[in-house]
Design an enzyme around this catalytic site. Structure first.
Site, PDB file in Angstrom:
ATOM      1  N   GLY A  20      48.632  35.861   0.157  1.00 30.93           N
ATOM      2  CA  GLY A  20      49.964  36.395  -0.110  1.00 30.93           C
ATOM      3  C   GLY A  20      49.901  37.419  -1.224  1.00 30.93           C
ATOM      4  O   GLY A  20      48.814  37.782  -1.694  1.00 30.93           O
ATOM      5  N   SER A  24      53.245  34.920  -5.686  1.00 35.09           N
ATOM      6  CA  SER A  24      53.713  34.189  -4.506  1.00 35.09           C
ATOM      7  C   SER A  24      53.350  32.706  -4.571  1.00 35.09           C
ATOM      8  O   SER A  24      53.739  31.946  -3.689  1.00 35.09           O
ATOM      9  CB  SER A  24      53.111  34.809  -3.234  1.00 35.09           C
ATOM     10  OG  SER A  24      51.692  34.723  -3.269  1.00 35.09           O
ATOM     11  N   GLY A  25      52.591  32.313  -5.593  1.00 29.37           N
ATOM     12  CA  GLY A  25      52.256  30.894  -5.739  1.00 29.37           C
ATOM     13  C   GLY A  25      50.958  30.482  -5.076  1.00 29.37           C
ATOM     14  O   GLY A  25      50.762  29.296  -4.765  1.00 29.37           O
ATOM     15  N   GLU A  93      41.093  33.835  -6.265  1.00 28.28           N
ATOM     16  CA  GLU A  93      40.956  35.298  -6.369  1.00 28.28           C
ATOM     17  C   GLU A  93      39.815  35.801  -5.474  1.00 28.28           C
ATOM     18  O   GLU A  93      38.988  36.621  -5.880  1.00 28.28           O
ATOM     19  CB  GLU A  93      40.726  35.713  -7.836  1.00 28.28           C
ATOM     20  CG  GLU A  93      41.809  35.258  -8.794  1.00 28.28           C
ATOM     21  CD  GLU A  93      43.158  35.955  -8.582  1.00 28.28           C
ATOM     22  OE1 GLU A  93      43.237  36.904  -7.772  1.00 28.28           O
ATOM     23  OE2 GLU A  93      44.126  35.516  -9.224  1.00 28.28           O
ATOM     24  N   GLN A  95      39.701  37.835  -3.166  1.00 29.28           N
ATOM     25  CA  GLN A  95      39.668  39.277  -2.850  1.00 29.28           C
ATOM     26  C   GLN A  95      38.686  40.039  -3.726  1.00 29.28           C
ATOM     27  O   GLN A  95      38.228  41.118  -3.364  1.00 29.28           O
ATOM     28  CB  GLN A  95      41.080  39.884  -2.964  1.00 29.28           C
ATOM     29  CG  GLN A  95      41.585  40.119  -4.374  1.00 29.28           C
ATOM     30  CD  GLN A  95      42.152  38.881  -5.048  1.00 29.28           C
ATOM     31  OE1 GLN A  95      42.262  37.842  -4.433  1.00 29.28           O
ATOM     32  NE2 GLN A  95      42.512  39.005  -6.322  1.00 29.28           N
TER      33      GLN A  95
END
Ligand code: ZN
Length: 197
Positions: A20, A24-25, A93, A95
């Site tokens: 998300g 966004s949690g 994380e 990404q």
């Protein structure tokens, strides 16, 4: 809400992705799943990229300061060095990791481990971010969480960068980013009333 499948009935493990926009949690949801596994006495290990230095070096910390200890790693190969007894692996994380994270997660899942990966699905340009799209392709379960757009109140799917920096990776929080819905994201700086001076 995501409900885990019966763990003992499966011979192999599996991959869950929580994705998300910013705020966004995602990390809160990752921590929720990991804490429940710990309460069930499952051996849990947590990794995050050493690039992410916004908070504590070792702790996995969400914006609301719900924390678990994590190992900072430079390369995704280090994730393969988990203890053989480890049953559940959390990766935050994602990404920021290299593309080999996808193979590492698949290998660990074949070994029977449950992998829970959290990360931004899109970068500040709205483009797929790092290994996230490939992880979503190979995952058994995907949960997409949303923030709320501060401009219109709709679901926010995008992370809008308030600063002028052009690099893909620019660490920051509310000082540099805000969540936006698709339409408000497309309007760009027209909606920049929140831009810091
Ligand atoms: Zn909006």
């Amino acid at each position: 809400m995501f409900i885990e499948p019966a763990y003992k009935s499966q011979r192999s493990g599996w991959i869950e992705v929580i994705c998300g926009s910013m705020f966004s949690g995602k990390t809160e949801e990752l921590i929720r799943r990991l804490k429940r596994a710990r309460i069930a006495n499952q051996k849990v290990e947590i990794f995050k990229p050493s690039k992410d230095t916004r908070y504590d070096e070792r702790k996995l910390v969400s914006h609301d300061e719900n924390a678990l200890l994590s190992k900072p790693v430079v390369h995704s190969k280090e994730v393969l060095l988990v203890h053989s007894d480890t049953e559940v692996i959390g990766i935050d994380e994602a990404q920021f990791f290299d593309s080999q994270l996808v193979d590492a997660c698949q290998e660990l899942a074949i070994q029977g481990k449950r992998i829970i990966v959290a990360g931004l699905d899109m970068d500040f340009r709205g483009m797929p971010f790092g290994p996230m799209p490939s992880l979503m392709a190979v995952a058994e379960y995907i949960t997409k969480v949303h923030a709320i757009c501060p401009h219109c109140g709709n679901l926010a799917t995008h992370s809008y960068r308030l600063s002028d920096e052009a690099e893909t990776i620019v660490l920051g929080e509310k000082d540099k980013y805000e969540p936006r819905c698709r339409l408000c994201f497309s309007m760009g700086t027209i909606l920049s009333f929140k831009k810091p001076v």
